[in-house]
Design a protein around this motif. Structure first.
Motif, PDB file in Angstrom:
ATOM      1  N   ALA A  69       0.746  -1.135   0.020  1.00  0.00           N
ATOM      2  CA  ALA A  69       0.070  -0.101   0.095  1.00  0.00           C
ATOM      3  C   ALA A  69       0.996   1.530   0.112  1.00  0.00           C
ATOM      4  O   ALA A  69       0.960   2.083   1.083  1.00  0.00           O
ATOM      5  CB  ALA A  69      -0.827  -0.171   0.809  1.00  0.00           C
ATOM      6  N   GLU A  70       1.568   1.290  -1.125  1.00  0.00           N
ATOM      7  CA  GLU A  70       2.623   2.437  -1.317  1.00  0.00           C
ATOM      8  C   GLU A  70       1.830   3.857  -1.382  1.00  0.00           C
ATOM      9  O   GLU A  70       1.011   4.025  -2.244  1.00  0.00           O
ATOM     10  CB  GLU A  70       3.319   2.143  -2.422  1.00  0.00           C
ATOM     11  CG  GLU A  70       4.404   3.106  -3.125  1.00  0.00           C
ATOM     12  CD  GLU A  70       5.225   3.428  -2.040  1.00  0.00           C
ATOM     13  OE1 GLU A  70       5.804   4.586  -1.848  1.00  0.00           O
ATOM     14  OE2 GLU A  70       6.232   2.422  -1.607  1.00  0.00           O
ATOM     15  N   PRO A  71       1.759   4.643  -0.350  1.00  0.00           N
ATOM     16  CA  PRO A  71       1.353   5.806  -0.247  1.00  0.00           C
ATOM     17  C   PRO A  71       1.815   6.984  -1.215  1.00  0.00           C
ATOM     18  O   PRO A  71       1.147   8.116  -1.252  1.00  0.00           O
ATOM     19  CB  PRO A  71       1.183   6.188   1.216  1.00  0.00           C
ATOM     20  CG  PRO A  71       2.583   5.710   1.609  1.00  0.00           C
ATOM     21  CD  PRO A  71       2.724   4.472   0.914  1.00  0.00           C
ATOM     22  N   ARG A 122     -10.768   3.539  -0.286  1.00  0.00           N
ATOM     23  CA  ARG A 122     -12.027   3.491  -1.019  1.00  0.00           C
ATOM     24  C   ARG A 122     -12.250   1.788  -0.949  1.00  0.00           C
ATOM     25  O   ARG A 122     -11.100   1.104  -0.972  1.00  0.00           O
ATOM     26  CB  ARG A 122     -11.876   4.239  -2.244  1.00  0.00           C
ATOM     27  CG  ARG A 122     -10.687   3.681  -3.272  1.00  0.00           C
ATOM     28  CD  ARG A 122     -10.861   4.549  -4.569  1.00  0.00           C
ATOM     29  NE  ARG A 122      -9.576   4.392  -5.150  1.00  0.00           N
ATOM     30  CZ  ARG A 122      -9.558   4.485  -6.305  1.00  0.00           C
ATOM     31  NH1 ARG A 122     -10.419   4.232  -7.386  1.00  0.00           N
ATOM     32  NH2 ARG A 122      -8.262   4.131  -7.070  1.00  0.00           N
ATOM     33  N   TYR A 173      -8.613   0.007   0.178  1.00  0.00           N
ATOM     34  CA  TYR A 173      -7.567   0.487  -1.051  1.00  0.00           C
ATOM     35  C   TYR A 173      -7.386   1.994  -0.817  1.00  0.00           C
ATOM     36  O   TYR A 173      -8.235   2.630  -1.600  1.00  0.00           O
ATOM     37  CB  TYR A 173      -8.145   0.008  -2.421  1.00  0.00           C
ATOM     38  CG  TYR A 173      -7.172   0.091  -3.431  1.00  0.00           C
ATOM     39  CD1 TYR A 173      -6.055  -0.966  -3.697  1.00  0.00           C
ATOM     40  CD2 TYR A 173      -7.068   1.067  -4.391  1.00  0.00           C
ATOM     41  CE1 TYR A 173      -5.204  -0.862  -4.458  1.00  0.00           C
ATOM     42  CE2 TYR A 173      -5.909   1.360  -5.432  1.00  0.00           C
ATOM     43  CZ  TYR A 173      -5.091   0.223  -5.416  1.00  0.00           C
ATOM     44  OH  TYR A 173      -4.197   0.381  -6.316  1.00  0.00           O
ATOM     45  N   PHE A 174      -6.564   2.471  -0.260  1.00  0.00           N
ATOM     46  CA  PHE A 174      -6.290   3.752   0.162  1.00  0.00           C
ATOM     47  C   PHE A 174      -7.533   4.333   0.326  1.00  0.00           C
ATOM     48  O   PHE A 174      -7.858   5.428  -0.280  1.00  0.00           O
ATOM     49  CB  PHE A 174      -5.486   4.428  -1.269  1.00  0.00           C
ATOM     50  CG  PHE A 174      -4.260   3.694  -1.689  1.00  0.00           C
ATOM     51  CD1 PHE A 174      -2.952   3.756  -0.748  1.00  0.00           C
ATOM     52  CD2 PHE A 174      -4.167   3.048  -2.719  1.00  0.00           C
ATOM     53  CE1 PHE A 174      -1.951   3.075  -1.089  1.00  0.00           C
ATOM     54  CE2 PHE A 174      -3.117   2.265  -3.140  1.00  0.00           C
ATOM     55  CZ  PHE A 174      -1.829   2.330  -2.295  1.00  0.00           C
ATOM     56  N   LEU A 178      -1.695   4.244  -6.088  1.00  0.00           N
ATOM     57  CA  LEU A 178      -2.627   5.116  -5.275  1.00  0.00           C
ATOM     58  C   LEU A 178      -4.079   5.730  -5.956  1.00  0.00           C
ATOM     59  O   LEU A 178      -5.019   5.690  -5.289  1.00  0.00           O
ATOM     60  CB  LEU A 178      -1.818   6.368  -4.893  1.00  0.00           C
ATOM     61  CG  LEU A 178      -2.156   7.521  -3.816  1.00  0.00           C
ATOM     62  CD1 LEU A 178      -2.616   6.727  -2.597  1.00  0.00           C
ATOM     63  CD2 LEU A 178      -1.147   8.306  -3.668  1.00  0.00           C
TER      64      LEU A 178
END
Lengths: 426, 426
Positions: free
Chosen positions: A207-209, B176, B173-174, A421
């Motif tokens: 989950a690379e922000p 959502r 997912y980020f 993202l």
């Protein structure tokens, strides 16, 4: 009886005058005053059919069958074209594509390329990029298969994060939380206890922000782990052979892609130039207390490998223990340094690996030294009470490898349907 | 200089009197009055070393190195044992395993087997089961590679459920919602538009809310899709060749596993006995308005294949269109029936497949006929405006295949680390 299908690639070897049947897509129509051309594209390449002027031809990208006569023509692709053709649409006429696929290059911005991936991957240069990926996968497996490795498949849904608590996707698992695996690290280590040598090709999730040109939320990880090693030097030798096998497969199985893209495929030296982390810092004039190599350091080392050894690859080993994963094995002679390594390819980190800890007490001590609580790692660490031999391994990111091989500026360009993202479709 | 490592399998071919070095685990210690034995297990099999009585030996499952002399002894495994051995532990002494791995069979209940999977997979019979899986994967790929297929890797994180809204895992997912892919169905279909023929080996996810012996929350799906087909008969032929290639690889690459488990490996006939759904119902005396085959129908058809054709495999095609996935292609001569098929293996469904719809209007009509809204499928359906040729494919569940091959009562027994309603670890 129906004429068997001929591929575009095989057309030039067909006896002139023989009846042929091709299937593929309308790559391009060219309607001139005295003649019309249909360029057909199939999975092997392009072929040309010649029609009387004014013949109605289906629009670009429509799947078609062309039946006609193979006829020599020095101007045609491969020197043979199809004359007296009959064209039959095998589906509805295709909508006009978002990009003109018949142009030699896809001159389009990244958003268009990715939004219309199902279409843009049809471009011969784009398809060639994936052919490199597929060939590399073949070489990876065949090299390891020949060395007694066993292919495994491990869970992608896990109870707790393996690598670190950050950057992990949470899943609603029948009403309780689960996480998407960031790597098969734990599983490949315990499976050394079963098979000695294992590999896995599969998706990993981060989950690379941040939006970067080098990171994806999902990528294909080529994971390797082998037991009964003396130290990390054996692991580096296995990595060298694996990458050499991937390069060999690229030549053997994706030669046309290499040619089309005009690639400079690297040669993997028998012995890759190798530096200890301390030596690497000294060589490039960096302060000796640097915790890691910065991108400019990696570039400088890449230039050194190229200039001094004629090698696109450089191995750096002995990174500071405190800055590598807790399961990295320290150097017994000086535990400040670890038996970890990176493989740099053209001045960029391509692969990370290490000999791992294999004793229970060492895991407990390593977690304590970092101030990590034992509880989240308990089931991981417990496995090392059950007889795991000295072992090590590495992971190659497929997309990163292909991006370096092709010189792509952004890793998304070489990923079939990237996830990041912002992007969850197509 | 160090003696090179000898594997247990190679020991019997070593010249008597030569010095050997083996590495592996202490499989069993036997301490008799006049002699002690250490049975060593490595990835290739078992080997015996003979010690003076009272020699301290590391406990079972400790990784060790044994250096000694190869000596003929008709009573030893393979006729050669190691005498005058020196044993060195390569890790801490292992804790006593939860099960006695040296016994010929793992007589333990399923919970123990699964809770201690990292250990129980070390049992030679258990490891042999996975060797069948790994060999099958090799055969799957090599068969398709030889027929012009391209390996692909597609997203496991998707915007909407592909197969149906139920049984899908939701991911944060980020911030959502996203879903874990239940199959690569959409991706393999659009990639036919790029590569014509594709396969993918990867995890698929089903939030299966019931505890059954045949379902997992994650399994390895062997997906195939091929374009430019006339109809589903070509897809069935590809499936036949693929399964035949898997069987061939099991013999070639997992022969010792087959022998150890005493397996009756099936023969795939050149032409698999094939029945239309209507014929199948008539043959087994089922009512002609049955919507699908019930398990007892499949068993009866399996018995028919065995008795009438000597075949472990039966193909049933032409299932009622209304009861198959909406993307199944109807039979143009009678759209009540579809160009779908199942491959039954020993009376149980192993593979499902079909020719798919390839025209946009047909998708819109199929969704409307089922009363499904178009919106969730819009991006899927849109792809068929862009020139997708007639195509079809199938998916083989790896674990289901191995379970049938070994006669395992529960699919969890053949899965390295199964995931289900209750199980998220190890």
């Amino acid at each position: 009886m129906k004429v068997p299908r001929t591929t575009a690639h095989a057309l030039p070897t067909t006896a002139p005058g023989s009846r042929v049947r091709l299937q593929g897509w309308v790559h391009r129509r060219r309607e001139l005053a005295t003649v019309s051309f249909l360029v057909l594209r199939d999975r092997t390449g392009l072929a040309q059919a010649v029609f009387a002027p004014g013949t109605p031809l289906p629009p670009e990208e429509t799947p078609v069958e062309v039946v006609g006569t193979a006829t020599a023509n020095a101007q045609a692709p491969g020197g043979v074209e199809v004359t007296s053709p009959v064209v039959t649409a095998l589906g509805d006429p295709a909508d006009t594509p978002a990009v003109e696929l018949w142009r030699p290059r896809l001159d389009t911005g990244l958003p268009t390329l990715l939004d219309h991936a199902a279409t843009t991957w049809r471009h011969p240069r784009q398809r060639a990029v994936w052919e490199l990926a597929a060939a590399s996968l073949h070489g990876f497996r065949s090299t390891l298969d020949a060395s007694g490795f066993t292919e495994v498949h491990t869970p992608k849904l896990v109870e707790s994060a393996t690598e670190s608590g950050a950057n992990v996707f949470e899943v609603d698992y029948f009403g309780r939380p689960a996480y998407l695996a960031q790597s098969p690290q734990f599983y490949k280590q315990v499976l050394v206890g079963v098979f000695e040598r294992v590999y896995e090709v599969g998706p990993v999730f981060r989950a690379e922000p941040h939006d970067t040109v080098r990171h994806l939320a999902q990528y294909v990880s080529l994971d390797v782990e082998l037991g009964f090693v003396e130290d990390h030097v054996e692991v580096i030798a296995c990595l060298r052979d694996t990458v050499a096998g991937m390069v060999e497969a690229v030549h053997e199985r994706a030669g046309r892609a290499v040619e089309l893209l005009g690639l400079d495929v690297p040669v993997v030296p028998e012995v890759v130039p190798t530096l200890h982390f301390r030596e690497a810092l000294a060589l490039i004039g960096a302060p000796e207390d640097e915790p890691d190599l910065a991108p400019e350091h990696e570039r400088a080392l890449g230039a050194w490998g190229r200039e001094e050894h004629g090698s696109d690859f450089v191995v750096v080993h002995g990174y500071p223990t405190a800055h590598r994963a807790f399961y990295s094995h320290p150097d017994p002679e000086n535990p400040r340094w670890s038996r970890s390594f990176d493989l740099l390819f053209r001045g960029l980190e391509l692969v990370s690996g290490a000999q791992r800890l294999h004793r229970y007490d060492d895991y407990v001590a390593a977690l304590a030294a970092r101030g990590y609580p034992l509880a989240p790692y308990a089931s991981y660490v417990e496995a090392f009470r059950r007889g795991i031999p000295p072992h090590g391994g590495f992971a190659i990111g497929l997309e990163r490898w292909v991006a370096r091989l092709t010189g792509a500026a952004n890793i998304r360009e070489v990923t079939l349907f990237p996830r990041d993202l912002h992007r969850l479709a197509p």
